[in-house]
Design a protein around this motif. Sequence first.
Motif, PDB file in Angstrom:
ATOM      1  N   LEU A 232       0.853  -1.188   0.000  1.00  0.00           N
ATOM      2  CA  LEU A 232       0.000   0.000   0.000  1.00  0.00           C
ATOM      3  C   LEU A 232       0.888   1.236   0.000  1.00  0.00           C
ATOM      4  O   LEU A 232       1.803   1.353   0.835  1.00  0.00           O
ATOM      5  CB  LEU A 232      -0.918   0.026   1.222  1.00  0.00           C
ATOM      6  CG  LEU A 232      -2.083  -0.984   1.232  1.00  0.00           C
ATOM      7  CD1 LEU A 232      -2.800  -0.931   2.566  1.00  0.00           C
ATOM      8  CD2 LEU A 232      -3.061  -0.696   0.097  1.00  0.00           C
ATOM      9  N   ILE A 233       0.631   2.160  -0.907  1.00  0.00           N
ATOM     10  CA  ILE A 233       1.428   3.384  -0.992  1.00  0.00           C
ATOM     11  C   ILE A 233       0.522   4.587  -0.812  1.00  0.00           C
ATOM     12  O   ILE A 233      -0.677   4.531  -1.089  1.00  0.00           O
ATOM     13  CB  ILE A 233       2.149   3.484  -2.348  1.00  0.00           C
ATOM     14  CG1 ILE A 233       1.130   3.475  -3.492  1.00  0.00           C
ATOM     15  CG2 ILE A 233       3.167   2.371  -2.501  1.00  0.00           C
ATOM     16  CD1 ILE A 233       1.709   3.806  -4.845  1.00  0.00           C
ATOM     17  N   GLY A 234       1.088   5.679  -0.315  1.00  0.00           N
ATOM     18  CA  GLY A 234       0.319   6.904  -0.133  1.00  0.00           C
ATOM     19  C   GLY A 234       0.979   7.804   0.883  1.00  0.00           C
ATOM     20  O   GLY A 234       2.146   7.622   1.248  1.00  0.00           O
ATOM     21  N   TYR A 235       0.225   8.766   1.369  1.00  0.00           N
ATOM     22  CA  TYR A 235       0.725   9.743   2.337  1.00  0.00           C
ATOM     23  C   TYR A 235      -0.198   9.773   3.542  1.00  0.00           C
ATOM     24  O   TYR A 235      -1.419   9.679   3.397  1.00  0.00           O
ATOM     25  CB  TYR A 235       0.803  11.139   1.700  1.00  0.00           C
ATOM     26  CG  TYR A 235       1.750  11.198   0.525  1.00  0.00           C
ATOM     27  CD1 TYR A 235       3.108  11.462   0.716  1.00  0.00           C
ATOM     28  CD2 TYR A 235       1.300  10.976  -0.778  1.00  0.00           C
ATOM     29  CE1 TYR A 235       3.990  11.520  -0.358  1.00  0.00           C
ATOM     30  CE2 TYR A 235       2.172  11.030  -1.859  1.00  0.00           C
ATOM     31  CZ  TYR A 235       3.513  11.304  -1.641  1.00  0.00           C
ATOM     32  OH  TYR A 235       4.375  11.351  -2.694  1.00  0.00           O
TER      33      TYR A 235
ATOM     34  N   PRO B 135      -4.208   5.617   1.421  1.00  0.00           N
ATOM     35  CA  PRO B 135      -3.599   4.955   0.258  1.00  0.00           C
ATOM     36  C   PRO B 135      -4.052   5.621  -1.030  1.00  0.00           C
ATOM     37  O   PRO B 135      -5.169   6.112  -1.145  1.00  0.00           O
ATOM     38  CB  PRO B 135      -4.129   3.521   0.358  1.00  0.00           C
ATOM     39  CG  PRO B 135      -4.662   3.366   1.741  1.00  0.00           C
ATOM     40  CD  PRO B 135      -5.124   4.729   2.159  1.00  0.00           C
ATOM     41  N   LEU B 136      -3.150   5.625  -2.023  1.00  0.00           N
ATOM     42  CA  LEU B 136      -3.472   6.215  -3.311  1.00  0.00           C
ATOM     43  C   LEU B 136      -4.093   5.203  -4.268  1.00  0.00           C
ATOM     44  O   LEU B 136      -4.663   5.586  -5.295  1.00  0.00           O
ATOM     45  CB  LEU B 136      -2.209   6.803  -3.948  1.00  0.00           C
ATOM     46  CG  LEU B 136      -1.634   8.054  -3.274  1.00  0.00           C
ATOM     47  CD1 LEU B 136      -0.334   8.475  -3.939  1.00  0.00           C
ATOM     48  CD2 LEU B 136      -2.634   9.197  -3.323  1.00  0.00           C
ATOM     49  N   CYS B 137      -3.944   3.911  -3.970  1.00  0.00           N
ATOM     50  CA  CYS B 137      -4.489   2.883  -4.845  1.00  0.00           C
ATOM     51  C   CYS B 137      -4.660   1.596  -4.051  1.00  0.00           C
ATOM     52  O   CYS B 137      -4.331   1.541  -2.859  1.00  0.00           O
ATOM     53  CB  CYS B 137      -3.568   2.651  -6.048  1.00  0.00           C
ATOM     54  SG  CYS B 137      -1.897   2.143  -5.586  1.00  0.00           S
ATOM     55  N   GLU B 138      -5.188   0.573  -4.704  1.00  0.00           N
ATOM     56  CA  GLU B 138      -5.348  -0.717  -4.053  1.00  0.00           C
ATOM     57  C   GLU B 138      -3.985  -1.360  -3.828  1.00  0.00           C
ATOM     58  O   GLU B 138      -2.974  -0.926  -4.372  1.00  0.00           O
ATOM     59  CB  GLU B 138      -6.230  -1.622  -4.917  1.00  0.00           C
ATOM     60  CG  GLU B 138      -7.667  -1.105  -5.062  1.00  0.00           C
ATOM     61  CD  GLU B 138      -8.509  -2.034  -5.916  1.00  0.00           C
ATOM     62  OE1 GLU B 138      -7.950  -3.021  -6.458  1.00  0.00           O
ATOM     63  OE2 GLU B 138      -9.714  -1.776  -6.049  1.00  0.00           O
TER      64      GLU B 138
END
Length: 469
Positions: A289-292, A296-299
């Motif tokens: 899981l990626i994001g800030y 999350p920015l995506c699944e």
Amino acid sequence: MDKNTPIDKKMTSAHALIRCAPIIFWLAVWQMASMLDGSGVLLCGPLDALLALCRLSCTQAFWSSICFSTLRIVAGVVGGYLIAAVLAAASWHARAVRTLLQPALLVIKSTPVACVVVILLIWTGAANVSVITVLLLVVPAIYFALCTGLDNMDASRRELFEVFGMRGQRRFFALIWPAVLPYLEAASSTVLGMSWKAGIAAELIGVPTGSIGERIYQAKLLLETPDLFAWTFCVICLSWLFEHGAIALLRGTWPRVARFALKTPRSGAAEARGDCGACKARLCAQGLLIGYGDKPLCESLNFSLGPSSCLCLQAPSGAGKTTLLHTVAQLQRPLGGTIENTARKRSMVFQDTRLVEDLDALDNILLFASPDLVRDEVRSLACELLPKDALSRPVCELSGGQRRRVELARAFAAPGELVLLDEPFGGLDAQAHSCALAFVKRHGAGRIVVFATHDANDAQALTAQVLEL
């Protein structure tokens, strides 16, 4: 002959006269004031001071005093710079060191010079009082300037050096030195002149034998006003020459030091790139899981890559392509899942341009190139993407597409087992785009290549797996 030459000469003479006019004005004021005094005791004229300077300069004692004071003041300045640099480096790496040093250096900075000199006379005697006084003046000013420069280092440039794993002299001269240099120059323009004032003031109080301070003190006791003005003029000239000479030296270091660093062996040079086909690196993600923050920015993402693998990231802008590349490059942490990256070295083309602007295209590539690549090999690699005349030009003069190709050449000249490319073909025309694709396919053999693009044809051209975010 150029017809404008006489006019140019007249203009030059006029400018020189304008620049000298204020000096002539104040010399006239000085002469008139000395004439009003009449006695020559309270105030001598400029001619009397000049004659006294000529008389003094013919004696060995004059030059001995100049050398005595100059050596001690310069030693204090050099020692102060070195100590400040060591303390600033320690403070940059450990916040506790900065917290501990802050009050002590602020006290030293705020203490009047006269008080410092009196204390030093009690502790050390008169002989070297000017050295320590100047050192204590220099250390806080240079320390705080260096700390400010380090704190304000360009974050994007720092990320570039982190991703490429750049250490040692090249990191210092190409990243840290240009970051602190403007702050160091600003502090030096003040502290170098002040060092002479503080050093001579210390000598006037301590009166060490053979110093300029002693000569000024004797001239005052004997009411030799011309000698007093002559010695004062010497101090002003020495201070001016030292300040402007040192600052010119500082300004001349960049970008020369970066070019000098290119001639030194790169840290870890023993680890040559070798045969990329022998690379055993793997890049695997499970439930990533990626994001800030917590968003999350995506699944969750799953992929597994080995040597000679190529993964194409495709998604609309803002969907997380750059964030995934930064996560793989260890510039930010994943929000969840696992990512295994066994590549010992990596390189990257960032979405925004990140080049050392004052270096030419070839030096930008050489700065990060594999230790086992000689200059001619790097030049040949760069010529696959760039015209020869572009290699010797500063990158700040290149077009956007050429700058992008410099970054692409740099990524594959580096000894990276993992190459990350964020929109590497942006700004390229059709011909340059096709050439860049062929370059990536040719030099990506044996490496893991992960790239983000908006063009679906790029994945097909590079025979890449496609990961849609």
